[in-house]
Write an enzyme that holds these catalytic residues in place. Structure first.
Site, PDB file in Angstrom:
ATOM      1  N   CYS A   1       0.827  -1.217   0.000  1.00  0.00           N
ATOM      2  CA  CYS A   1       0.000   0.000   0.000  1.00  0.00           C
ATOM      3  C   CYS A   1       0.854   1.256   0.000  1.00  0.00           C
ATOM      4  O   CYS A   1       0.331   2.364  -0.089  1.00  0.00           O
ATOM      5  CB  CYS A   1      -0.939  -0.003   1.202  1.00  0.00           C
TER       6      CYS A   1
ATOM      7  N   HIS B   1      -9.435   3.721  -0.419  1.00  0.00           N
ATOM      8  CA  HIS B   1      -8.071   3.205  -0.389  1.00  0.00           C
ATOM      9  C   HIS B   1      -7.821   2.262  -1.571  1.00  0.00           C
ATOM     10  O   HIS B   1      -7.835   1.051  -1.432  1.00  0.00           O
ATOM     11  CB  HIS B   1      -7.872   2.475   0.952  1.00  0.00           C
TER      12      HIS B   1
END
Lengths: 385, 136
Positions: free
Chosen positions: A83, A333
């Site tokens: 991420c 996200h």
């Protein structure tokens, strides 16, 4: 090393874009950034992405996007740090321009997650963790963060409700961001009633994934200095640090050592301290991560990050405004793209483009992007002017 | 299916075999080439007792593919009595509520099928409440 400026920014709405492919999403953000910068060509392309080999069956994203965007023949490469891929790509673009190796760089963070079913995406996200010793035990990525949150609550005596101000702030700010995935208010009552994903993390502690892309154009700062009517945003600090890949290997699982190290180096490089930061886009993938990030970066004592939310310090008029465009929690996200959304949003704050969630007189902004459960952490500091 | 990987990890999965650092005597699990305590080379095998206590735990409701049929299940960080921490599922809990500090011990259990229902059955370590747990 020469000073580097952000000449243009672009982003797509974070959503489940059923009608759009990986190519089209990344291209949309890239073209928007090129248009904002007033450029048609750049010397090099850096792509941040985590999941395309697993979820989209596509590798070699550097060339994949240089071909789509029309940067035929130019240098192009993908960076992956789970991420944290977006900020990893940004840092590579920054280094390339700062070193004098290229005169302009396009950085695109992109993720297309809705091409696979939910449990397959959950399994794909778990590849950020240790495959042999974490994932094989059936622990999801949410589960790893839940282990940290439970221990934090146990050691410092906080209740689940005490974390509520973080998602509540993120959702309130996202109401004013047209690029955000979620436009719905969260109340303390709703926060407490949300169903559990992995105890004690509920749906309202966890950020929603999605499809999205965000991009920026980097050029030498001296080239921007003479351009009329051009918002000026400089990259003042950049640092990257790592911790153990698995949480169980950490001496102290409740401290984000890599956040501390990368923030410290970024502060030194920019010549600033935590109290100078006007706006901070944190990596609130889970509310516990928001808290640990604020503690490691010097905004709260160990175990006291929760208090910043309870004391109303994190809103756009607070002492340290976070998630001003919705954060991971409400903007969404899209994992490998998230780091670039954060950069774009800090740039928007420094350009004064944030409407009702604009932080008054924002001059210095910070973005922190986390790969894995604190395993790779990149901190960037941007300055207006 | 990843048969070579499962085979390669058999000592760790079935025997909780880690390492002891020949330089500083730190016990290490999972095994690694560099001792996290002193930074020297570590390659001496060491078998752990399998006893420890719960450092943290979570009950997983939304499982990754491969584990869906087991949900909800509980995963813990277990602090082994020799020092290292390990990520593992808790099992044989019955009605007993899990608590931080609860003594647990390693057992061998089925983890999942690698592939479809006809795939390789993967076995490995889980932890159950320790039998010598004080009553009341």
């Amino acid at each position: 090393m020469r000073e580097v400026a952000i000449l243009g920014i672009g982003q797509t709405v974070v959503d489940e874009h059923w009608e759009k492919s990986l190519r089209e999403i990344g291209g949309e953000a890239a073209f928007a950034a090129l248009q904002d910068a007033g450029l048609q060509q750049v010397d090099a392309l850096y792509v941040g992405n985590m999941l395309s080999p697993i979820v989209n069956g596509q590798n070699q994203l550097g060339t994949f996007f240089s071909d789509w965007i029309g940067l035929w023949g130019q240098e192009a490469v993908k960076l992956e740090a789970a991420c944290g891929s977006g900020a990893a790509a940004f840092r590579s673009g920054l280094m390339a321009v700062a070193s004098g190796e290229v005169e302009s760089a396009l950085v695109v963070g992109v993720e297309k997650m809705s091409d696979k079913a939910g449990h397959d995406v959950t399994a794909a996200l778990a590849t950020a963790a240790d495959a042999d010793y974490e994932v094989e035990q059936g622990v999801s990525f949410v589960g790893l963060n839940a282990l940290v949150m439970r221990r934090y609550m146990h050691e410092y005596g906080w209740n689940h409700a005490d974390f509520g101000p973080f998602p509540i702030n993120a959702h309130a700010n996202a109401m004013h961001n047209p690029y955000a995935r979620l436009h719905e208010k969260v109340t303390p009552e709703r926060f407490e009633k949300a169903s559990m994903v992995a105890t004690p993390i509920s749906l309202l502690d966890a950020s929603p994934t999605g499809d999205g892309a965000a991009a920026a154009i980097l050029v030498p700062a001296e080239k921007v200095a003479h351009l009329p009517n051009r918002p000026r945003v400089k990259v003042a600090g950049s640092a990257s640090a790592t911790d153990t890949i698995a949480i169980h290997s950490r001496r102290d699982p409740l401290f984000l050592q890599a956040a501390y190290s990368s923030a410290k180096r970024a502060y030194e490089m920019a010549g600033v301290a935590p109290e100078d930061i006007d706006v901070f886009e944190i990596h609130d993938a889970f509310s516990i991560m928001a808290v640990l990030s604020l503690e490691a970066c010097g905004f709260a004592e160990r175990g006291q990050g929760v208090r910043l939310g309870l004391d109303n310090e994190i809103g756009p008029t607070g002492r340290i405004p976070v998630c001003t465009r919705g954060g991971l929690k409400a903007r969404g996200h899209p994992v490998g793209a998230t780091g670039m959304y954060q950069i774009v949003e800090v740039a928007q704050q420094l350009r004064g483009e944030c409407g009702p969630t604009q932080v008054a007189d924002a001059k210095i902004g910070m973005a922190q992007n986390i790969g894995g459960s604190g395993a790779t952490i990149l901190t960037h500091i941007l300055k207006a002017g | 299916m990843e048969i070579p990987r499962h085979w390669r990890l058999k000592q760790q999965r079935y025997g909780l075999v880690g390492e002891v650092c020949p330089h500083c005597d730190a016990k290490i699990f999972p095994p690694r080439d560099v001792c996290p305590n002193c930074g020297d080379e570590a390659k001496t095998l060491y078998t752990f007792s399998g006893k420890g206590e719960v450092f943290s735990y979570t009950t997983i409701y939304e499982a990754p593919s491969g584990f869906d049929s087991n949900a909800p299940y509980t995963v813990a960080l277990v602090k082994l009595e020799e020092g290292p921490m390990i990520t593992a599922q808790l099992t044989d809990l019955g009605e007993q509520p899990v608590e931080i500090g609860m003594p647990v011990e390693m057992v061998t259990r089925k983890m999942r099928n690698d592939g479809d229902e006809r795939g390789l059955i993967v076995y490995g370590y889980k932890f159950r409440p320790a039998w010598n747990m004080p009553q009341g």
